[in-house]
Design an enzyme around this catalytic site. Sequence first.
Site, PDB file in Angstrom:
ATOM      1  N   SER A  93      25.240  32.679  35.288  1.00  0.00           N
ATOM      2  CA  SER A  93      25.830  31.457  35.843  1.00  0.00           C
ATOM      3  C   SER A  93      24.758  30.469  36.278  1.00  0.00           C
ATOM      4  CB  SER A  93      26.718  31.805  37.046  1.00  0.00           C
ATOM      5  OG  SER A  93      27.745  32.685  36.667  1.00  0.00           O
TER       6      SER A  93
ATOM      7  N   GLU B   8      31.490  23.476  24.086  1.00  0.00           N
ATOM      8  CA  GLU B   8      31.745  24.921  24.139  1.00  0.00           C
ATOM      9  C   GLU B   8      32.950  25.214  25.039  1.00  0.00           C
ATOM     10  OE1 GLU B   8      28.490  27.395  25.472  1.00  0.00           O
ATOM     11  OE2 GLU B   8      29.670  29.227  25.219  1.00  0.00           O
ATOM     12  N   ARG B   9      33.022  24.501  26.160  1.00  0.00           N
ATOM     13  CA  ARG B   9      34.136  24.758  27.086  1.00  0.00           C
ATOM     14  C   ARG B   9      35.466  24.306  26.503  1.00  0.00           C
ATOM     15  NH1 ARG B   9      30.216  23.325  32.229  1.00  0.00           N
ATOM     16  NH2 ARG B   9      29.245  25.393  32.160  1.00  0.00           N
TER      17      ARG B   9
ATOM     18  N   GLN C  40      68.889  37.098  30.561  1.00  0.00           N
ATOM     19  CA  GLN C  40      68.382  35.829  31.115  1.00  0.00           C
ATOM     20  C   GLN C  40      66.949  35.975  31.631  1.00  0.00           C
ATOM     21  OE1 GLN C  40      69.878  34.219  34.881  1.00  0.00           O
ATOM     22  NE2 GLN C  40      70.281  32.291  33.808  1.00  0.00           N
TER      23      GLN C  40
ATOM     24  N   GLN D 260      53.712  43.001  28.162  1.00  0.00           N
ATOM     25  CA  GLN D 260      54.778  43.669  28.916  1.00  0.00           C
ATOM     26  C   GLN D 260      56.095  43.666  28.130  1.00  0.00           C
ATOM     27  OE1 GLN D 260      54.182  45.238  31.683  1.00  0.00           O
ATOM     28  NE2 GLN D 260      56.254  45.825  32.264  1.00  0.00           N
TER      29      GLN D 260
ATOM     30  N   HIS E 146      56.455  43.686  25.039  1.00  0.00           N
ATOM     31  CA  HIS E 146      56.365  44.602  23.905  1.00  0.00           C
ATOM     32  C   HIS E 146      56.500  46.069  24.337  1.00  0.00           C
ATOM     33  CE1 HIS E 146      54.995  41.158  21.539  1.00  0.00           C
ATOM     34  NE2 HIS E 146      55.045  41.911  20.463  1.00  0.00           N
TER      35      HIS E 146
HETATM   36  C1  LIG Z   1      31.399  38.933  25.121  1.00  0.00           C
HETATM   37  C2  LIG Z   1      30.404  38.012  25.716  1.00  0.00           C
HETATM   38  C3  LIG Z   1      29.728  37.113  24.902  1.00  0.00           C
HETATM   39  C4  LIG Z   1      28.758  36.280  25.460  1.00  0.00           C
HETATM   40  N1  LIG Z   1      28.014  35.477  24.631  1.00  0.00           N
HETATM   41  C5  LIG Z   1      26.952  34.800  25.150  1.00  0.00           C
HETATM   42  C6  LIG Z   1      26.060  34.084  24.285  1.00  0.00           C
HETATM   43  O1  LIG Z   1      26.259  34.002  23.083  1.00  0.00           O
HETATM   44  N2  LIG Z   1      24.975  33.480  24.835  1.00  0.00           N
HETATM   45  C7  LIG Z   1      24.727  33.532  26.180  1.00  0.00           C
HETATM   46  O2  LIG Z   1      23.735  32.967  26.602  1.00  0.00           O
HETATM   47  N3  LIG Z   1      25.558  34.191  27.017  1.00  0.00           N
HETATM   48  C8  LIG Z   1      26.654  34.836  26.534  1.00  0.00           C
HETATM   49  N4  LIG Z   1      27.490  35.514  27.366  1.00  0.00           N
HETATM   50  C9  LIG Z   1      27.197  35.559  28.790  1.00  0.00           C
HETATM   51  C10 LIG Z   1      28.141  34.729  29.657  1.00  0.00           C
HETATM   52  O3  LIG Z   1      27.924  33.366  29.432  1.00  0.00           O
HETATM   53  C11 LIG Z   1      27.886  35.155  31.111  1.00  0.00           C
HETATM   54  O4  LIG Z   1      28.377  36.483  31.231  1.00  0.00           O
HETATM   55  C12 LIG Z   1      28.534  34.244  32.098  1.00  0.00           C
HETATM   56  O5  LIG Z   1      27.902  32.981  32.094  1.00  0.00           O
HETATM   57  C13 LIG Z   1      28.466  34.815  33.520  1.00  0.00           C
HETATM   58  O6  LIG Z   1      27.152  35.201  33.836  1.00  0.00           O
HETATM   59  P1  LIG Z   1      26.879  36.670  34.405  1.00  0.00           P
HETATM   60  O7  LIG Z   1      27.584  37.649  33.562  1.00  0.00           O
HETATM   61  O8  LIG Z   1      25.426  36.838  34.585  1.00  0.00           O
HETATM   62  O9  LIG Z   1      27.596  36.696  35.821  1.00  0.00           O
HETATM   63  P2  LIG Z   1      26.975  36.202  37.211  1.00  0.00           P
HETATM   64  O10 LIG Z   1      26.340  34.882  37.046  1.00  0.00           O
HETATM   65  O11 LIG Z   1      26.160  37.314  37.780  1.00  0.00           O
HETATM   66  O12 LIG Z   1      28.307  36.053  38.073  1.00  0.00           O
HETATM   67  C14 LIG Z   1      29.074  37.196  38.483  1.00  0.00           C
HETATM   68  C15 LIG Z   1      30.363  36.687  39.133  1.00  0.00           C
HETATM   69  O13 LIG Z   1      30.038  35.890  40.262  1.00  0.00           O
HETATM   70  C16 LIG Z   1      30.609  34.618  40.148  1.00  0.00           C
HETATM   71  N5  LIG Z   1      29.695  33.597  40.699  1.00  0.00           N
HETATM   72  C17 LIG Z   1      28.437  33.333  40.302  1.00  0.00           C
HETATM   73  N6  LIG Z   1      27.933  32.315  41.010  1.00  0.00           N
HETATM   74  C18 LIG Z   1      28.905  31.925  41.874  1.00  0.00           C
HETATM   75  C19 LIG Z   1      29.009  30.911  42.856  1.00  0.00           C
HETATM   76  N7  LIG Z   1      28.002  30.058  43.077  1.00  0.00           N
HETATM   77  N8  LIG Z   1      30.150  30.809  43.574  1.00  0.00           N
HETATM   78  C20 LIG Z   1      31.200  31.647  43.346  1.00  0.00           C
HETATM   79  N9  LIG Z   1      31.164  32.623  42.406  1.00  0.00           N
HETATM   80  C21 LIG Z   1      30.031  32.766  41.681  1.00  0.00           C
HETATM   81  C22 LIG Z   1      30.794  34.401  38.653  1.00  0.00           C
HETATM   82  O14 LIG Z   1      31.782  33.440  38.379  1.00  0.00           O
HETATM   83  C23 LIG Z   1      31.191  35.794  38.211  1.00  0.00           C
HETATM   84  O15 LIG Z   1      32.562  35.987  38.467  1.00  0.00           O
HETATM   85  C24 LIG Z   1      28.498  36.320  26.847  1.00  0.00           C
HETATM   86  C25 LIG Z   1      29.223  37.192  27.675  1.00  0.00           C
HETATM   87  C26 LIG Z   1      30.143  38.036  27.118  1.00  0.00           C
HETATM   88  C27 LIG Z   1      30.861  39.003  28.031  1.00  0.00           C
END
Ligand SMILES: Cc1cc2nc3c(=O)[nH]c(=O)nc-3n(C[C@H](O)[C@H](O)[C@H](O)COP(=O)(O)OP(=O)(O)OC[C@H]3O[C@@H](n4cnc5c(N)ncnc54)[C@H](O)[C@@H]3O)c2cc1C
Length: 379
Positions: A133, A242-243, A279, A336, A338
């Site tokens: 993140s 992307e989003r 219903q 659910q 299904h």
């Molecule tokens: C199947 C899959 C494919 C992916 N593909 C790619 C890819 O191609 N390239 C790439 O670069 N990444 C990829 N990702 C990574 C993805 O972008 C990250 O998993 C995502 O950005 C979250 O980062 P993190 O897993 O490190 O979680 P973290 O950043 O550690 O966060 C953990 C939790 O804490 C929450 N959190 C973090 N900061 C805050 C805050 N300030 N306030 C409140 N809550 C917070 C987050 O929302 C999350 O719920 C992929 C992930 C998956 C699972």
Amino acid sequence: MTIVDTPERRQLRELTRSFVTREVLPHLSDWERAGELPRSLHESAAKIGLLGIGFPESVGGSGGDLLDSMVVTEEIIRSGGSSGLIAALFTHGIALPHIVAAQDEALIERYVRPALAGTMIGALAITEPDGGSDVAGIRTCAVRDGDHYVVNGAKTYITSGVRADFVTTAVCTDFPGSGSLSLLVIDKGTPGFTVGRRLEKLGWHCSDTAELSFADVRVPVSNRVGPEDTGFLAIMQQFANERISLATQAYATAQRCVDLAVRWSRDRQAFGRPLVARQVVRHRLAEMHSRTEAARAYVHEVAERVAAGQPVVTEVAIAKNVAVSACDFVVDAALQLHGGFGYMRDAEVERHYRDARLLGIGGGATEIMNEIIAKGMGL
Ligand SMILES: Cc1cc2nc3c(=O)[nH]c(=O)nc-3n(C[C@H](O)[C@H](O)[C@H](O)COP(=O)(O)OP(=O)(O)OC[C@H]3O[C@@H](n4cnc5c(N)ncnc54)[C@H](O)[C@@H]3O)c2cc1C
């Protein structure tokens, strides 16, 4: 029903539908088990111009904009494909845009054209084991040594990372965590660049996901995308597309699950009557339909503004969260309805239920979108 219904987009829908029916549906279960898509699928999608949608013809694309890419996404899922399939087949949609925007002819020739022709696979590596993140906190570093950078660090959860021929990699070009980021295109096979194990996951099974590590990897300076230290801005600028793409996958998945649930509820008998005769079932389907329609309408509106170049960072975050929330509700309700079959591997809703869970995590998690929205509210 959908984004501006032009004759060209109707044709694009038809092209996508016949591609999915012919090239994807007979094999999707096998690819889910194999954990990856075959390279030949990239080539066949490229041949009919699908891979290049959203990229200008001047770089080897098929033309069109974000809305055309959304049409392709909608139609793949409507035809029985999946968000996992889209993630794997269209990874270039996140790996290439920074290179195209930088207008670096040499990099376009070496990476963009072959990826859009389906002969090379690219990936985008931002996330690290220490966190995804906090993009500014990236710790993989690139230190300048003559006409090379020496890269050390690790990336994880990288889509198409197992198969990728090149990886557009976010690196820190100052001290770790400084936020001075640059993007380097790193070739598979460069000494010191290791692709770790294929990660096993809840969903997106046909999309390979990898850990990558870099130990003294020498990358030519000419592989840098744009000027040094512009990586953070470049990453943020591409996040909008992307989003919106993930939001599209979310409402399209919801729509597919509404369709599957309606069909099932008409056919399935319980206590001597079809489910849909109750219903409570009709109201559940009505709510699923309503949330999907509302999400789609909002995402379309925001996407049109993104495509027109308007600064809508907050609205994009809202669009992602609204669509993901609708999708989460709908996939759960569809499963659910299904009953026991919904829990079986043979049920299409089972796959959507698992695949959908990623949409609120990838491309900026729901909580990060809420941070952006709160900022947009002046909080
Ligand atoms: C199947 C899959 C494919 C992916 N593909 C790619 C890819 O191609 N390239 C790439 O670069 N990444 C990829 N990702 C990574 C993805 O972008 C990250 O998993 C995502 O950005 C979250 O980062 P993190 O897993 O490190 O979680 P973290 O950043 O550690 O966060 C953990 C939790 O804490 C929450 N959190 C973090 N900061 C805050 C805050 N300030 N306030 C409140 N809550 C917070 C987050 O929302 C999350 O719920 C992929 C992930 C998956 C699972």
